[in-house]
Scaffold this motif. Structure first.
Motif, short mmCIF file in Angstrom:
data_model
loop_
_atom_site.label_atom_id
_atom_site.label_comp_id
_atom_site.label_asym_id
_atom_site.label_seq_id
_atom_site.Cartn_x
_atom_site.Cartn_y
_atom_site.Cartn_z
N LEU A 1 0.79 -1.30 -0.08
CA LEU A 1 0.04 0.04 -0.29
C LEU A 1 0.88 1.29 -0.14
N GLY A 2 1.94 1.06 0.76
CA GLY A 2 3.05 2.29 0.84
C GLY A 2 3.38 2.84 -0.63
N SER A 3 3.74 1.46 -1.18
CA SER A 3 4.34 1.76 -2.36
C SER A 3 3.71 2.34 -3.65
N VAL A 4 2.38 1.73 -3.42
CA VAL A 4 1.23 2.39 -4.41
C VAL A 4 0.92 3.92 -4.22
N ALA A 5 0.84 4.04 -2.86
CA ALA A 5 0.70 5.59 -2.43
C ALA A 5 1.90 6.36 -2.94
N LEU A 6 3.02 5.82 -3.00
CA LEU A 6 4.07 6.53 -3.57
C LEU A 6 3.96 6.74 -5.09
N ALA A 7 3.27 5.86 -5.81
CA ALA A 7 3.24 6.10 -7.35
C ALA A 7 2.12 7.05 -7.40
N TRP A 8 0.97 7.22 -6.55
CA TRP A 8 -0.09 8.11 -6.79
C TRP A 8 0.35 9.34 -6.29
N TRP A 9 1.18 9.57 -5.19
CA TRP A 9 1.83 10.69 -4.91
C TRP A 9 2.66 11.40 -6.00
N THR A 10 3.40 10.39 -6.78
CA THR A 10 4.21 11.05 -7.85
C THR A 10 3.40 11.52 -8.88
N ALA A 11 2.29 10.94 -9.16
CA ALA A 11 1.44 11.29 -10.35
C ALA A 11 0.53 12.39 -9.99
N ARG A 12 0.49 12.79 -8.81
CA ARG A 12 -0.23 14.06 -8.36
C ARG A 12 0.79 15.08 -8.22
N VAL A 13 1.82 15.06 -7.56
CA VAL A 13 2.79 16.09 -7.05
C VAL A 13 3.89 16.38 -8.20
N VAL A 14 4.47 15.27 -8.52
CA VAL A 14 5.98 15.51 -9.33
C VAL A 14 5.37 16.17 -10.79
N PRO A 15 5.84 17.15 -11.09
CA PRO A 15 5.65 17.76 -12.56
C PRO A 15 6.09 17.00 -13.58
#
Length: 402
Positions: A149-163
């Motif tokens: 779940l933490g790794s999936v959350a990192l993917a979600w965060w990358t998609a939302r935050v990293v330009p």
């Protein structure tokens, strides 16, 4: 950091709930470790060709989904799932470093990488304690679910935050001005060619603390509590020391800082020659920790600063792979030597650390002479340009980077 806790408990998980013998569990753990190293060596190549943000997002999602599936897979399927999880974790590590190197300007990279390592060290300090609590009180399965779940959350965060813009473009694109292969770029940067094998050597030495060092402590009457306390000191000191050191030394020669750090790691093992006891073990860990705080962040940032834009990911992959090579090499090499001739291991570790540090310091001295132009007719090696506005291509003249 995403797979580090579950990976630490993999052997116990395989020999416990999964019912494998020690031999089978060792083979599977070793193959998974090879997957981690392979991911570090190849992750940057993917980023250079497809974009570092895209690779980080994909590898984090794939790693998370694989980890989530582990508790539900038959034991035979783990021989594919665990190496895949470790491979995507290594890819994730290399692409995240390349992403930072691409986004953060050269003068701030040491601080940025130190901040990343502080977060990782915080996880290393707390993760095993929490992991042991979850595994013993609930189930090992929850370790894999939580980290998935933490790794999936990192993917979600990358998609939302990293330009998406400026987060690593395809090699050879107009924005990057890609020219030549990675080996051509490395030959133009001899200091990097010295640094990378020095990092391989020191990582084999450094990681003896996780294999032969606890055996050495046990052989001299110190139990796991002493070893655990020493590791806690290591994590805590790094958490408090690494970022302030990066800020304080940001204007100092990176190669000299790395060289001194490698010497301190070797010197830490040299202290063990004075005798086996809690005092010498604590001094050893203090020197090792200080050396680690000096060299790891600085070396990562130096490789990023030296990399041409079109090969930033591959340079980071080379460093990431070198910096984790001890995961595969340290235990078998150190274990075999400790079993055959235990009194020679620590002198050899100290010697290898001294040689690695001296090689990096010598390359720093050579670069300093080249910059000042000392020595008639001394050749200079072209260095990577800072990013420019406009086309971003290399010009006819190049300036040396400090």
């Amino acid at each position: 950091m995403v797979v580090s806790v579950s990976f630490a408990f993999t052997f116990l998980y395989l020999t416990g709930p999964r019912g494998l013998g020690a031999g089978e569990a060792g083979v599977l753990s070793g193959v998974a470790g090879l997957g981690l190293v392979a991911g570090n060596f190849t992750g940057g190549w993917y980023g250079d060709h497809f974009g570092h943000r895209r690779v980080l997002l994909t590898s984090a999602a794939l790693s998370g989904l694989t980890l989530l599936a582990v508790p539900y897979l038959p034991t035979t399927a783990l021989f594919a799932a665990l190496p895949l999880a470790q491979y995507t974790s290594g890819t994730q590590r290399a692409s995240s470093s390349a992403l930072v190197a691409t986004i953060v300007p050269g003068g701030s990279r040491r601080q940025a990488f130190a901040l990343m390592r502080s977060a990782s060290n915080g996880g290393f300090t707390l993760g095993p304690i929490l992991g042991a609590l979850v595994a013993t009180r609930y189930s090992y399965d929850w370790l894999y679910v939580a980290e998935g779940l933490g790794s999936v959350a990192l993917a979600w965060w990358t998609a939302r935050v990293v330009p998406s813009r400026g987060a690593g473009r395809q090699a050879g694109s107009p924005e990057q001005g890609g020219r030549g292969g990675v080996w051509t770029a490395l030959r133009e940067r001899p200091a990097v060619l010295v640094l990378l094998p020095a990092i391989v050597v020191i990582d084999v030495v450094y990681r003896q603390q996780y294999s032969t060092f606890p055996v050495f402590l046990a052989d001299h009457g110190m139990d796991a509590r002493v070893y655990g306390a020493l590791l806690s000191i290591n994590g805590g000191v790094l958490l408090c020391l690494e970022l302030p050191l990066a800020l304080a030394l940001r204007r100092r020669s990176p190669l000299r800082i790395v060289g001194v750090g490698l010497l301190l790691v070797g010197g830490g093992y040299g202290v063990l020659l004075l005798g086996a006891g809690v005092g010498t073990a604590a001094v050893m860990m203090g020197l090792l920790t200080t050396g680690e705080a000096l060299y790891k962040t600085t070396a990562t940032a130096y490789v990023a600063d030296q990399a041409p834009d079109h090969a930033q990911g591959r340079f980071q992959s080379l460093y990431a792979g070198a910096s984790i090579s001890g995961v595969v090499l340290s235990a078998p090499l150190g274990g075999a030597l400790y079993e055959a001739a235990p009194t020679t291991l620590w002198p050899l570790c100290a010697t290898l650390g001294a040689l690695a540090g001296a090689a990096v310091l010598l390359s720093a001295r050579t670069r300093s002479r080249e910059r000042t132009g000392s020595g008639p007719g001394r050749p200079t090696h072209p260095q990577p340009l800072s990013r420019r506005s406009g086309s971003g291509r290399y010009g006819a003249t190049r300036r040396l980077r400090g």
